[in-house]
Scaffold this motif. Sequence first.
Motif, PDB file in Angstrom:
ATOM      1  N   LYS A  13       0.835  -1.201   0.000  1.00  0.00           N
ATOM      2  CA  LYS A  13       0.000   0.000   0.000  1.00  0.00           C
ATOM      3  C   LYS A  13       0.868   1.248   0.000  1.00  0.00           C
ATOM      4  O   LYS A  13       0.494   2.272  -0.583  1.00  0.00           O
ATOM      5  N   PHE A  14       1.995   1.166   0.675  1.00  0.00           N
ATOM      6  CA  PHE A  14       2.915   2.287   0.757  1.00  0.00           C
ATOM      7  C   PHE A  14       4.346   1.766   0.612  1.00  0.00           C
ATOM      8  O   PHE A  14       4.637   0.653   1.042  1.00  0.00           O
ATOM      9  N   ARG A  15       5.213   2.603   0.033  1.00  0.00           N
ATOM     10  CA  ARG A  15       6.611   2.210  -0.054  1.00  0.00           C
ATOM     11  C   ARG A  15       7.452   3.462  -0.241  1.00  0.00           C
ATOM     12  O   ARG A  15       7.077   4.379  -0.978  1.00  0.00           O
ATOM     13  N   ILE A  16       8.594   3.487   0.453  1.00  0.00           N
ATOM     14  CA  ILE A  16       9.572   4.559   0.263  1.00  0.00           C
ATOM     15  C   ILE A  16      10.839   3.925  -0.302  1.00  0.00           C
ATOM     16  O   ILE A  16      11.360   2.963   0.274  1.00  0.00           O
ATOM     17  N   LEU A  17      11.324   4.459  -1.406  1.00  0.00           N
ATOM     18  CA  LEU A  17      12.537   3.959  -2.053  1.00  0.00           C
ATOM     19  C   LEU A  17      13.607   5.040  -2.069  1.00  0.00           C
ATOM     20  O   LEU A  17      13.286   6.227  -2.123  1.00  0.00           O
ATOM     21  N   LYS A  18      14.843   4.592  -2.085  1.00  0.00           N
ATOM     22  CA  LYS A  18      15.943   5.517  -2.329  1.00  0.00           C
ATOM     23  C   LYS A  18      16.232   5.550  -3.827  1.00  0.00           C
ATOM     24  O   LYS A  18      15.960   4.585  -4.556  1.00  0.00           O
ATOM     25  N   ILE A  19      16.767   6.661  -4.276  1.00  0.00           N
ATOM     26  CA  ILE A  19      17.115   6.811  -5.684  1.00  0.00           C
ATOM     27  C   ILE A  19      18.020   5.651  -6.113  1.00  0.00           C
ATOM     28  O   ILE A  19      18.992   5.326  -5.431  1.00  0.00           O
ATOM     29  N   GLY A  20      17.683   5.037  -7.238  1.00  0.00           N
ATOM     30  CA  GLY A  20      18.487   3.945  -7.768  1.00  0.00           C
ATOM     31  C   GLY A  20      18.056   2.562  -7.333  1.00  0.00           C
ATOM     32  O   GLY A  20      18.491   1.563  -7.924  1.00  0.00           O
ATOM     33  N   GLN A  21      17.195   2.489  -6.308  1.00  0.00           N
ATOM     34  CA  GLN A  21      16.714   1.184  -5.876  1.00  0.00           C
ATOM     35  C   GLN A  21      15.682   0.637  -6.866  1.00  0.00           C
ATOM     36  O   GLN A  21      15.129   1.376  -7.692  1.00  0.00           O
ATOM     37  N   SER A  22      15.430  -0.668  -6.744  1.00  0.00           N
ATOM     38  CA  SER A  22      14.442  -1.311  -7.603  1.00  0.00           C
ATOM     39  C   SER A  22      13.327  -1.897  -6.754  1.00  0.00           C
ATOM     40  O   SER A  22      13.539  -2.200  -5.569  1.00  0.00           O
ATOM     41  N   MET A  23      12.175  -2.062  -7.350  1.00  0.00           N
ATOM     42  CA  MET A  23      11.090  -2.729  -6.649  1.00  0.00           C
ATOM     43  C   MET A  23      10.039  -3.189  -7.650  1.00  0.00           C
ATOM     44  O   MET A  23      10.001  -2.712  -8.790  1.00  0.00           O
ATOM     45  N   THR A  24       9.193  -4.095  -7.186  1.00  0.00           N
ATOM     46  CA  THR A  24       8.079  -4.580  -7.999  1.00  0.00           C
ATOM     47  C   THR A  24       6.774  -4.321  -7.280  1.00  0.00           C
ATOM     48  O   THR A  24       6.621  -4.670  -6.110  1.00  0.00           O
TER      49      THR A  24
ATOM     50  N   ARG B 276       7.443  -3.304 -12.647  1.00  0.00           N
ATOM     51  CA  ARG B 276       8.807  -3.269 -12.154  1.00  0.00           C
ATOM     52  C   ARG B 276       9.428  -1.890 -12.382  1.00  0.00           C
ATOM     53  O   ARG B 276       9.366  -1.346 -13.490  1.00  0.00           O
ATOM     54  N   LEU B 277      10.016  -1.331 -11.305  1.00  0.00           N
ATOM     55  CA  LEU B 277      10.824  -0.115 -11.405  1.00  0.00           C
ATOM     56  C   LEU B 277      12.270  -0.535 -11.207  1.00  0.00           C
ATOM     57  O   LEU B 277      12.619  -1.076 -10.153  1.00  0.00           O
ATOM     58  N   GLU B 278      13.122  -0.329 -12.198  1.00  0.00           N
ATOM     59  CA  GLU B 278      14.495  -0.808 -12.117  1.00  0.00           C
ATOM     60  C   GLU B 278      15.428   0.154 -11.393  1.00  0.00           C
ATOM     61  O   GLU B 278      16.205  -0.229 -10.557  1.00  0.00           O
ATOM     62  N   LEU B 279      15.386   1.407 -11.723  1.00  0.00           N
ATOM     63  CA  LEU B 279      16.253   2.426 -11.116  1.00  0.00           C
ATOM     64  C   LEU B 279      15.361   3.588 -10.698  1.00  0.00           C
ATOM     65  O   LEU B 279      15.101   4.499 -11.487  1.00  0.00           O
ATOM     66  N   ALA B 280      14.892   3.531  -9.463  1.00  0.00           N
ATOM     67  CA  ALA B 280      13.910   4.508  -9.026  1.00  0.00           C
ATOM     68  C   ALA B 280      14.460   5.938  -9.087  1.00  0.00           C
ATOM     69  O   ALA B 280      15.618   6.196  -8.714  1.00  0.00           O
ATOM     70  N   ALA B 281      13.602   6.858  -9.541  1.00  0.00           N
ATOM     71  CA  ALA B 281      13.950   8.275  -9.628  1.00  0.00           C
ATOM     72  C   ALA B 281      12.872   9.092  -8.932  1.00  0.00           C
ATOM     73  O   ALA B 281      11.710   8.646  -8.865  1.00  0.00           O
ATOM     74  N   PRO B 282      13.218  10.287  -8.419  1.00  0.00           N
ATOM     75  CA  PRO B 282      12.205  11.110  -7.742  1.00  0.00           C
ATOM     76  C   PRO B 282      10.981  11.381  -8.618  1.00  0.00           C
ATOM     77  O   PRO B 282       9.869  11.522  -8.091  1.00  0.00           O
ATOM     78  N   SER B 283      11.155  11.417  -9.930  1.00  0.00           N
ATOM     79  CA  SER B 283      10.026  11.671 -10.829  1.00  0.00           C
ATOM     80  C   SER B 283       9.002  10.528 -10.818  1.00  0.00           C
ATOM     81  O   SER B 283       7.892  10.698 -11.335  1.00  0.00           O
ATOM     82  N   GLN B 284       9.376   9.399 -10.240  1.00  0.00           N
ATOM     83  CA  GLN B 284       8.451   8.274 -10.161  1.00  0.00           C
ATOM     84  C   GLN B 284       7.647   8.269  -8.854  1.00  0.00           C
ATOM     85  O   GLN B 284       6.861   7.348  -8.615  1.00  0.00           O
TER      86      GLN B 284
END
Lengths: 114, 115
Positions: free
Chosen positions: B9-20, B77-85
């Motif tokens: 439901k919620f997720r915080i990622l750092k720049i460059g991390q990946s997630m599905t 899938r987000l491969e390289l997370a960016a703030p714009s995402q």
Amino acid sequence: AQTVTQSQPEMSVQEAETVTLSCTYDTSESDYYLFWYKQPPSRQMILVIRQEAYKQQNATENRFSVNFQKAAKSFSLKISDSQLGDAAMYFCASGQGGSEKLVFGKGTKLTVNP
Amino acid sequence: NAGVTQTPKFRILKIGQSMTLQCTQDMNHNYMYWYRQDPGMGLKLIYYSVGAGITDKGEVPNGYNVSRSTTEDFPLRLELAAPSQTSVYFCASSRNRDVQADTQYFGPGTRLTVL
């Protein structure tokens, strides 16, 4: 390309009163469909009402009805006897016949005052 | 019948991390969609699928990948997370292809923040 414009970022209504949310659209297609979706604080997108462009009769669903003005490319939503549970973001959307893609407006935040 | 479910439901990622982002529907719908909703904006289509093994790009596909190995599941899938995402992501499904024939049913959304 299809575009959908909702010019009212926010609206408010007293409980039991009637409110109308505006939506205009632009399309070069003759076969298209229009929708109003409700998004309550839970974020779930819920279909409120849909209108086929080829139908002249305005769609109605209980307290919800639309005023579809095809020549003016206008598609407003009227909510009668407003209830506290109607408070939500409302999105107008259009889709082209034969396509899976929906185009959404920016939304109108509706507040219902007791 | 749960409809369309999404996790997390919620997720915080750092720049460059990946997630599905996971999406599952139990309505045996052929068509599935991924949208993103930026603050103050409507939904924009990222990717869609017309059936298992078949996917196609929507309006804003850059930075995302999808797969559809089963009728029920459609992960994003987000491969390289960016703030714009940073956005709220919605999954949806429908029985048929076009808006003429059927309605899209939406999941509850995933709020993603990229810092």
